[in-house]
Motif scaffolding. Structure first.
Motif, short mmCIF file in Angstrom:
data_model
loop_
_atom_site.label_atom_id
_atom_site.label_comp_id
_atom_site.label_asym_id
_atom_site.label_seq_id
_atom_site.Cartn_x
_atom_site.Cartn_y
_atom_site.Cartn_z
N ALA A 193 -9.83 1.37 -5.56
CA ALA A 193 -9.57 2.43 -4.60
C ALA A 193 -8.66 3.50 -5.20
CB ALA A 193 -8.93 1.84 -3.35
N LYS A 194 -7.66 3.08 -5.97
CA LYS A 194 -6.76 4.05 -6.60
C LYS A 194 -7.50 4.92 -7.61
CE LYS A 194 -2.69 2.51 -7.90
NZ LYS A 194 -1.69 1.61 -8.50
N HIS A 243 1.87 1.82 -3.53
CA HIS A 243 0.73 2.35 -4.29
C HIS A 243 0.51 3.82 -3.98
CE1 HIS A 243 -0.77 -1.25 -6.24
NE2 HIS A 243 -0.76 -1.92 -5.09
N ALA A 244 0.58 4.16 -2.69
CA ALA A 244 0.36 5.55 -2.28
C ALA A 244 1.43 6.47 -2.85
CB ALA A 244 0.33 5.64 -0.75
N GLU A 245 2.67 6.01 -2.85
CA GLU A 245 3.77 6.82 -3.38
C GLU A 245 3.58 7.07 -4.87
OE1 GLU A 245 8.66 6.87 -3.54
OE2 GLU A 245 7.61 5.43 -2.26
N ASP A 246 3.19 6.05 -5.63
CA ASP A 246 2.95 6.22 -7.06
C ASP A 246 1.81 7.21 -7.31
OD1 ASP A 246 4.94 4.47 -7.67
OD2 ASP A 246 3.63 2.77 -8.14
N LEU A 247 0.71 7.07 -6.54
CA LEU A 247 -0.42 7.97 -6.71
C LEU A 247 -0.03 9.41 -6.39
CD1 LEU A 247 -3.56 6.13 -5.29
CD2 LEU A 247 -3.29 7.10 -7.56
N GLU A 283 -5.72 3.56 2.63
CA GLU A 283 -5.89 2.57 3.70
C GLU A 283 -7.35 2.50 4.15
OE1 GLU A 283 -3.12 3.97 6.58
OE2 GLU A 283 -1.51 2.62 5.89
N ASN A 284 -8.02 3.65 4.18
CA ASN A 284 -9.41 3.68 4.60
C ASN A 284 -10.30 2.92 3.63
OD1 ASN A 284 -11.63 4.73 6.30
ND2 ASN A 284 -12.17 5.88 4.46
N LEU A 286 0.83 -1.20 0.00
CA LEU A 286 0.00 0.00 0.00
C LEU A 286 0.86 1.25 0.00
CD1 LEU A 286 -3.01 -0.69 2.39
CD2 LEU A 286 -3.04 -0.39 -0.07
N ASP A 287 1.99 1.19 0.69
CA ASP A 287 2.90 2.34 0.73
C ASP A 287 3.40 2.66 -0.68
OD1 ASP A 287 4.37 4.16 2.69
OD2 ASP A 287 6.02 3.38 1.47
#
Length: 422
Positions: A38-39, A6-10, A26-27, A3-4
């Motif tokens: 989610a993305k 994915h979040a960094e890419d987004l 995460e939520n 997830l980290d």
């Protein structure tokens, strides 16, 4: 990818704070929204490059592609199934089935209960798209808006009623009227530890298929005729397999079913084109017996054929002697490899493993057993019954019956000529 990651890419793509994106991601995942969906939801929230994001345009079902991220479609609900899955360590109830418009049909998974029923016409706005078994599938989730519309006409049957012969892996929300012809209770190591299930064979007037009842219901008993509502179909050993979930409704039938004791007779070409079939029967000539037939050795751990004392999975092993035949059957429409187990091979060979070992020792050559079998079967016509699987390596028929054909050659020739003329 974590997830980290994915979040960094987004965050990098959208030009926003990573920690804020990670918290939102995460939520959504915590509420069982698939990561890809989610993305996409967060991309809409923040907007690519910080700008606004418009809703996806209306798309015909036939034009939905695995290259799409989100689409809006108006379609009729053909089937609705319900089952629970294990998603990210939690139990998740999903609804699934098929939608269709005048251009085509597509499978869907609804991660929320939108109150869908077969026959409803809906507009699914902002539906996610994923690839499932090489085809696009709609994901209806938290960010999807579902509106009920006036009825539309579609060139597909509405509702889940089906015959066994028409089932394909991936079918969901299916209703059947069947007889249980074989059943056994098993204990398996399931997702929640040891689990009691029932498995066996179902039949109707069209075909036979294997089944699994994950609830091991008492009414699922040999000889019972039943209506099953809301089953799903998976692939098992190359053929469709019927699965009864906790949401499947089982009711006794008030009528007899005309169940045949024979397999479904097909040409080789038609059988192969099914992509896999259970309990089929073909008639054709044995044109060759393949290498790897006769007296063979199997791994004592996994049962695979051992070559030069080596198992592909377990390395150096002390192989166990066995008998097998891999016969190529040709009926004029195509070819299939018929695989005979030790029992069927003994019938063809006229002896058991010990007889074969004695013959091989005397000749100082294992191949003499395969040669003996070739002399007996090649050039003769056989009726072959079994379960067909088709993969990248060809079509294989696991044989349950292998008998010299009693069909009249002239009648078979006329049938083939009539088929060619059509």
């Amino acid at each position: 990818m974590s997830l980290d990651d994915h979040a960094e890419d987004l965050a990098s793509d959208l030009g926003v704070d990573k920690e804020e994106v990670k918290a939102d991601l995460e939520n959504l995942v915590e509420y069982s929204v698939p990561v890809d969906e989610a993305k996409q939801s967060l991309r809409r929230k923040y907007g690519d490059g910080g700008g606004g994001s418009s809703e996806p345009s209306q798309t015909d079902v036939a034009d939905v592609s695995t290259e799409d991220s989100n689409v809006t479609v108006t379609a009729k609900v053909l089937t609705v199934g319900k089952r629970s899955i294990r998603y990210q360590g939690n139990e998740q109830v999903i609804h699934e089935g098929e939608l269709a418009d005048e251009t085509g049909k597509i499978s869907y998974t609804a991660w929320e209960d939108f109150g869908l029923s077969a026959g409803d016409t809906i507009t699914a706005g902002n539906a996610g798209v994923r690839e499932w078994d090489g085809k696009p599938e709609l994901n209806l989730g938290e960010s999807t808006n579902v509106a009920f519309e006036d009825d539309i006409e579609v060139p597909y049957p509405v509702g889940g009623d089906a015959d066994l012969a028409d089932l394909e892996p991936g079918d969901r929300g299916i209703d059947l009227e069947v007889e249980v012809v074989e059943v056994e209770r098993k204990t398996i190591d399931g997702r929640d530890g040891e689990t009691e299930i029932k498995s066996g064979v179902l039949a109707d007037e069209s075909a036979r298929l294997p089944f699994t009842d994950w609830e091991a219901r008492s009414e699922v008993a040999e000889g019972a005729t039943m209506r099953l509502e809301d089953v799903y179909v998976r692939e098992f050993r190359g053929v469709p397999s019927v699965n009864l979930s906790e949401f499947t409704e089982v009711a006794p039938l008030d009528r007899e079913l005309a169940i045949s004791d024979t397999g479904t007779r097909m040409t080789v070409r038609d059988a192969v084109e099914t992509g896999g079939a259970y309990d089929v029967e073909v008639v054709g000539n044995v044109v060759a017996v393949r290498d790897g037939s006769g007296l063979i050795e199997r791994c004592p751990e996994c049962g695979r054929v051992v070559q030069n004392g080596q198992c592909r999975s377990h390395g150096d092993v002390d192989g166990q002697d066995d008998l097998r035949v891999k016969a190529i059957i040709d009926d004029g429409t195509g070819t299939v490899t018929a695989v005979l187990d030790d029992e069927r091979t003994e019938e063809v060979y006229g002896g058991d493993v010990e007889d074969a070992k004695a013959e091989a020792r005397e000749a100082m050559d294992k191949e003499v057993v395969a040669d003996e079998i070739r002399d007996r079967v090649v050039g003769h016509e056989y009726r072959v019954r079994g379960n067909l699987s088709v993969d990248d390596y060809g079509a294989n028929l696991e044989v349950s019956e292998f008998e010299r054909s009693a069909d009249a050659p002239a009648d078979r020739a006329k049938s083939l000529l009539a088929e060619v003329a059509e």
